[in-house]
Every structure is written in structure tokens, then in C-alpha cells.
Write a protein that holds these residues in place. Sequence first.
Motif, short mmCIF file in Angstrom:
data_model
loop_
_atom_site.label_atom_id
_atom_site.label_comp_id
_atom_site.label_asym_id
_atom_site.label_seq_id
_atom_site.Cartn_x
_atom_site.Cartn_y
_atom_site.Cartn_z
N UNK A 119 0.82 -1.21 0.00
CA UNK A 119 0.00 0.00 0.00
C UNK A 119 0.85 1.26 0.00
N UNK A 120 1.96 1.20 0.77
CA UNK A 120 2.81 2.38 0.90
C UNK A 120 3.78 2.49 -0.26
N UNK A 121 3.80 1.50 -1.12
CA UNK A 121 4.72 1.51 -2.26
C UNK A 121 6.14 1.18 -1.88
N UNK A 122 6.32 0.57 -0.69
CA UNK A 122 7.68 0.28 -0.23
C UNK A 122 8.22 -1.03 -0.80
N UNK A 123 7.35 -1.79 -1.48
CA UNK A 123 7.82 -3.07 -2.04
C UNK A 123 8.48 -2.87 -3.41
N UNK A 124 8.30 -1.69 -3.99
CA UNK A 124 8.90 -1.43 -5.30
C UNK A 124 10.42 -1.33 -5.17
N UNK A 125 11.14 -1.58 -6.28
CA UNK A 125 12.60 -1.42 -6.22
C UNK A 125 12.95 0.01 -5.83
N UNK A 126 14.06 0.14 -5.08
CA UNK A 126 14.46 1.45 -4.54
C UNK A 126 14.62 2.49 -5.65
N UNK A 127 15.23 2.05 -6.78
CA UNK A 127 15.50 3.01 -7.86
C UNK A 127 14.19 3.61 -8.36
N UNK A 128 13.20 2.75 -8.52
CA UNK A 128 11.90 3.23 -9.00
C UNK A 128 11.27 4.17 -7.99
N UNK A 129 11.38 3.77 -6.69
CA UNK A 129 10.86 4.66 -5.64
C UNK A 129 11.51 6.02 -5.73
N UNK A 130 12.85 6.02 -5.97
CA UNK A 130 13.57 7.29 -6.02
C UNK A 130 13.07 8.14 -7.17
N UNK A 131 12.96 7.54 -8.36
CA UNK A 131 12.56 8.36 -9.51
C UNK A 131 11.09 8.81 -9.42
N UNK A 132 10.26 7.98 -8.80
CA UNK A 132 8.88 8.42 -8.55
C UNK A 132 8.88 9.70 -7.72
N UNK A 133 9.69 9.65 -6.68
CA UNK A 133 9.77 10.78 -5.75
C UNK A 133 10.32 12.01 -6.45
#
Lengths: 533, 314
Positions: free
Chosen positions: B54-68
Motif C-alpha cells: 500500500x505504501x509503495x515500499x515493495x517497489x525497487x528502490x531506484x523506481x521509488x527514487x525516480x517516482x519521488x
Amino acid sequence: MRLEKTLKLFAILIFTLILVACSNGSSSEETGEGNSAAEEKQTGGTLDVAYTSEPDTLDIMSNASSPTRDIAWHIFETLVALDKDFAVKPMIAEDYSASDDQKVYTITIRDDVNFHNGTTVGAEDVVASIERWRLVSSVGKVASEYIEDVKAIDELTVEITLNEVYNGLLDDMAAPKTGLAIIPKEIAEEAGEKPLVPEQLIGTGPYQFEKWERGNEIVLTRFDDYSQREEADWGGLTGKKEAILDQINFLIVKDPQVKLNGLKTNLYDYAQNIPTDLYEVIETTPNINPVTYINGYSMITPDKSEPPFDDLKVRQALHYALDKEAIAQSTYGNEEFYEMDGALFDPTQTELYTAEGTDTYLEYDPEKAKELLNESDYNGEPITIMYSNNNEAYKRISQVAEQQLEEVGFTVELEPYEWATYLEKWQEPHNWDIVVIGYSTRFSPNELGFLVQDTGSSGWYNSERWSELMTQWGLAASSEERQKILKEMNQTVYDELPFLKVANETTLDIMSDEIQEYDAWIGPRFWNTYKNE
Amino acid sequence: MLHYTLRRLLAIIPVLFIVSIIVFMIVHLTPGNPAYLILGEDSSPEAIEQLEQQLGLDKPKVIQYFDWLGNIFVGDLGQSIYSEQAVTQIIVERLGPTFSLMVISMLLTIIVAIPTAIFIVWKRNTVLDPLFLSGSLLGTSIPEFWLALLLVLGLGVSVPIFPVAGYIPITDGLLGWLHHLLLPGIVLAAVEVGLIARMLRDSMLESVNQDYTKTARGKGVKESTVLMKHVFSNALIPTTTVIGVTVAGLLGGTVIIETIFTIPGVGQLLIDSIHRRDYPVIQGVVLFVAFVYVLINLIVDLLYAFLDPRIRYD
């Protein structure tokens, strides 16, 4: 010339400031006198509470933390609730009854119980609240497995049908944390699995939610249309709850010294969670009174999924190696704040407490521990004691335990972590062999999180004997049957040693002597209490 | 000048980009997981997994970074994992107390530091100078928390002139606001006064015996005019730099004072968010503080040109 003017202005400013400050000081000093009980009950006033940790949410149904509970139980009420002796009594419910086969519960609701939004509680609201509770509450999820159907019979009657006999239902609904709080149907459906947001904090309690300034304060105000029960002697979370104060401010204050200073200078009326080391200072301060609460117990939990503690013999060695009285003495110091008792529940919980089955709790025999270790496969490999350094007590217990364990031949390494890191590490067996932790007071065997089978919290405890007892608990109908099971539960814990209990803990709050008729139970509750100013 | 300013403003972007990578890495490489914290000690692994999703923490870190990063470009710093409030809104809410504290302590600092330094330079050959030196050293060396506790005990508890803790927004009354912020302001100022007065004194002493001051004195100009007009103006450049750095430092550096006086400012927010692993808030606050830091430095540079007409950037 200009300088002179500026100086004059500055002097005037300082002077006014001092004047303002002094007048504030003296007006608050005058209020410090009312301490004779004979004085009249004063309605109104604002209570300033210094509260240590800000809750993540005030949704009492979904969040089992103490900050959520302590604030939210002023706003929300449950269908049935615990009285001061921890027995289940009706709260929003008028009455309840179970069918002869104990599978159908019929609950009637009191007429005219008002929500904070102006509507009244109906059967539909209760049904919707139960449905949400089954989704979001940890105890609600347990109960949900037994619930087959929930339906409204008429405006004020709800019927719950179970798929098999389960006598824990009412206890689960009455749990002080994550119990079945009743909220309006629209809100229950709108929120679903998500925690309630501030606009959705509509309950039936004596105080209503006013505002929440994150990081600063949570404000509750008196609910004038509160539907009060009449039973003055029930206590706990039910019976007569009178909102006498106009307003309660829960201010987020972390530092204990600030809390103490704030109480001394009348900035706060009540401060929660004070280090027990300050007890003597508090006793000698004239306008401050100490308040104490039972607060569960501290424990030492071995990881039972891996060597060496998968072997019962090594766990027995652990048990005999630890002098729990010495640990408690050096951890808690003052005897007011700990109690050597080996049972799963607190002695004040008359329905749940039994000392039977705990005879071996304080056995201490280092020689026997050495023998047991020699017989086992343990060969001095280092074992890790992990604890959270946010809690002074766990740290001290770990340190004393380390010494005692090394004396009998264990090799010990201490690993302190900050709470968030600790929580993550806890879930992996290879990170630790022993954890030192505490659990707050629980109100049913279902809530004993440190014994839930095959989880990190229980150190991967797997016991058919315990599971069987839990099933029996759900079936037991009479108090005698329950006592028998509770005794057997104690015995199982001491035979299988899933964890080693250290001592019952008591926590300390402080309050101003202006607060009258305050009744300490398991946490701060500010109904039926008032301030004499 | 305009050209220079624009160039400097553009240069902020790579700085913030680097800061964003560093803060994201530090935050996400630190052990701990908000899902465990939200669900508490008795949570099941399935519930944790579900919440992480739900929090989107399961996505790969790189993707989380670029989303942010992508969202930052449109001015969206994300929302808090806990309160679900927008991070920008949270920062704005917490900025009031911190900003108030900054203003009060800087005002106190400047009111005390500048006249003191000028006075000491005027009396430079007397016993006052060594006294001032040890005094300023003491000011900068005193631990903030110790001074804070001492002042609270003295002026809050024993002689209750000031409240021991708390904060009132300026919108609720100027006097109450000042009353609550004066003690913490004094504590912060005590440290800064030592630093800034010392800095100003040193740079003034440097120009006190320069040729142009000698000439001025030779012309018969009064010593006070020499000091104020010639020496002081020339000493302002290094002092402005120190003041700028101090102001920027106060934005994130008031944590201890905010804790002792329970002021709900940015420092408290950062600490609370770190304990809760509220990733978007930590990242947002650090990025914001970095941005303000760079901005203040830019303003200081531009002030140079204003203070010293010899400095021209184009």
C-alpha cells in the motif's frame, strides 16, 4: 537623542514583559490552594495533560498502541466494556444474551445514545462497526473467524451468529485496545480498512474531538449531549461517565524534566510517564501527587526456532541461571514499581488471575543450569541478546542477565537497537537468540501477543499444548472452567518456557493536587474528575 | 547582476539533485520499516507485506527514487506515511515556530553582538578587551542544553517569570508569543552572540590601523566617526557571511532547544519523522533545509555587492 529614545522604548518593553510575566505567575499561584476534599465540585475548566508520545492515529479500533487508547477512549465507546475489575459490562448495549447453544448472541442497544455528529446509535451503525472491526482490529480478526453473520433485527437489536461456540466474543469486543467502538454507519463504510482521519472521529464518548495540531496538541471538548449511564460503581470503561471539564488538551511533551517543571509552575495539570527515579522528588513536592498504574510485565524471550534455544534443556538452563529477583531489584530499584509474580495476568484482574502453575517462577540454581548446559549440545557459541535502547528497563535487564548467564557458561553478546530497527530485526530468527521486551497489561489470552504461535513476537513458539488450551478457552463457559484453563496455561508456560517472565511493572504519572476524585485504573481517564481552582 | 543571480539560481538545481540522492540513500539504507511501526509488535507478516504494498515500499528502490524525484519537479514532496498530510503542508505548519525562534534569537544576537563589538574596538587597549575575549569564548562553549535547563530552573521554576515550555503562535497574541520564545531565544542567542561579536571585533581591528583610517584620523575626523563610518562598514562583509551561515544553521539546528522547550518546529518534526521512519517527511525536510541553506548563501553573496560597492558580479 535617537539612541535615548530607543533605549527608553526598550526599557518600557522589558518592563511590560516582566509585568505580564509576574501577573501570569501570581494568578496561577492562587490556584494552587484547593486541596481539601470537602470543597464543591467545580464544573468547567481546561485540563492540560503533558503526554509523552503523539499517537499515529486516534482510530482506537485499528491501532493497538497506548497513546491511541489513552486519548481515544474519551471519544469512543464500545458496545460492551470492562468495568474496574475487568469484567465485561454493557456500555452502549442495554443488554445482551446468548442462545442455549451459545451460537447466537442477541444484543440490544440503549435508546437515544448520541453520536457527536447529532445522530443516534442504531442497529445499522452497530452492524457496520462490527464489519469494520472484523477487518481492522487484531482482536476483531480473531473473533471474525467465528462470526458467521451479523444482522440488525430491528432499530435497536443486533444478532450475531457464530459458526461454532466461542466464548471469547464479548471479551474481544470489550478489549480496551482495538475493541469494538461504535461509529456511525457512513463513517465505518467510508473508512473501511483505512484508519479514521480526524474528520471521521465521531464517537459517543463524554468528550468529543476538537482539533489536532500535529507535533503540538490534541484538543477534546465536553460533549454536551452525552448519553450518560447511571451505574456509579462500575468504573473502568463503563458505568457513569460524567464530563465535568470543558476541555482537555493533550500536549505532546517528551522531556520528563519539562513535565515536572510544568507541573510545578501550573503549566500542566497532569503529566504521563515519568521515570520512576523521580519518585522521591515528586513525593516531596507539595502540589504534585503521584499516580501509579499496572503496566504488564517485562520478559526474556528465547528464539525457539534455532539452536541453542530450540532445545528445552538449554531453555531450562536459561531459567535456572537467571536470578529474577536480583534482576528486578537492580532494574526497577524502588519496590513500589515492580512486583514478583509469575502469572500470565495481573493480580488485580480477578477474572483472569491465578497464581497456580507458577511455582517454579523464582527457582534459581546456577549449578543446575551448568549441569543442564553440559548435557546439551551447546558449546559456548555466542548468543545474542537484543533489546531496544529506548527503554531503560530492558537495557538494565539485558545487562544483568548477561552477567548471570556468563556465570553458568553462556557466551553472551548484547545488541541494543533503536526501536524502529529493533522491530524490523525482531522478525528474523537469525538476528537474535534472546530478546528483552515488555508487554502492557492484556485482558484476555487472545491478546497475549508474545504467545501467538510461530511469530517473531513469541520467538517462534510452536506448541500443540498451548494451541489446545486456546481452543478450550474459546469453549469455556463458566468462571471455574476458565480458572482451570488459566492454571494450565501458567503451567504450560513454565513447562515449555516459551518466555521467562521477569516482573510485573508499574508506571508513574503525576498530577496537580487541584485534580479531584481522579480514579487510576490502567491509563489516564478524565471523566468523573474535575479541577478545583 | 540579474544575469549572475539567474546563474546562481540555476546552480541550485544540481546541488539539490545531489542532496536528494544522498538523503534518499541514507533514509532507505537505515534499518527499520514504517510498516512494522504502524502495525505494532503483534503484527503478522502478511499484514506487513500488504501495508508495504500500500505504501509503495515493495517497489525497487531506484523506481521509488525516480517516482519521488518526478513529483518534486511539480512541487509535490509526497505525503506523510502517518498523517497522510502533504509534506509541503507539514513543513509550512512547522515553519512558523522555527522561524519565530530564528527571528527572536537573531534579533537578540544582533542587538547585543554589534554594539558590544563596536564598544570593545573603541576600548581596544583597555582591560575590557581580554575580558570580552574570554566572555565570547565562554558564550560559544556553553552547551546549549545546559544553559537552557539552568535558565528554565532559574527564570521558569524558582522565579516563575517565563513559562517553562510551550509555544503560542503570533496570531494568538504578540505578547504571549514573545513571552514563550524569549527564554529559548536567549539560549540560542548566547551561543551566536559570542561568535558574531568576536568575528566583528576581529575584522574591525584589522582595519583599525589601515592607511585609510589613519588618513581619516589625520584629517581630524572624530574616532567614533572613524569607527562607524570606515572601520565598521568594512568589517561587515565577513560578519554578514557568519550571520548568514548562522541563520541557515538555525533552521535545522534548533532540535535540542525545541525539545527542551517543547516548541513544535522543524527540528522536532525531523527527529520524530526519523524515529517513525516517515520517509517522505524526512526527505522533504532535508531537501527543504538544503534549499534554504543554498538560498541564504546566495542572498549573502548578493548582499556583498550592496555592502561594498567595489564588488560587482557582472
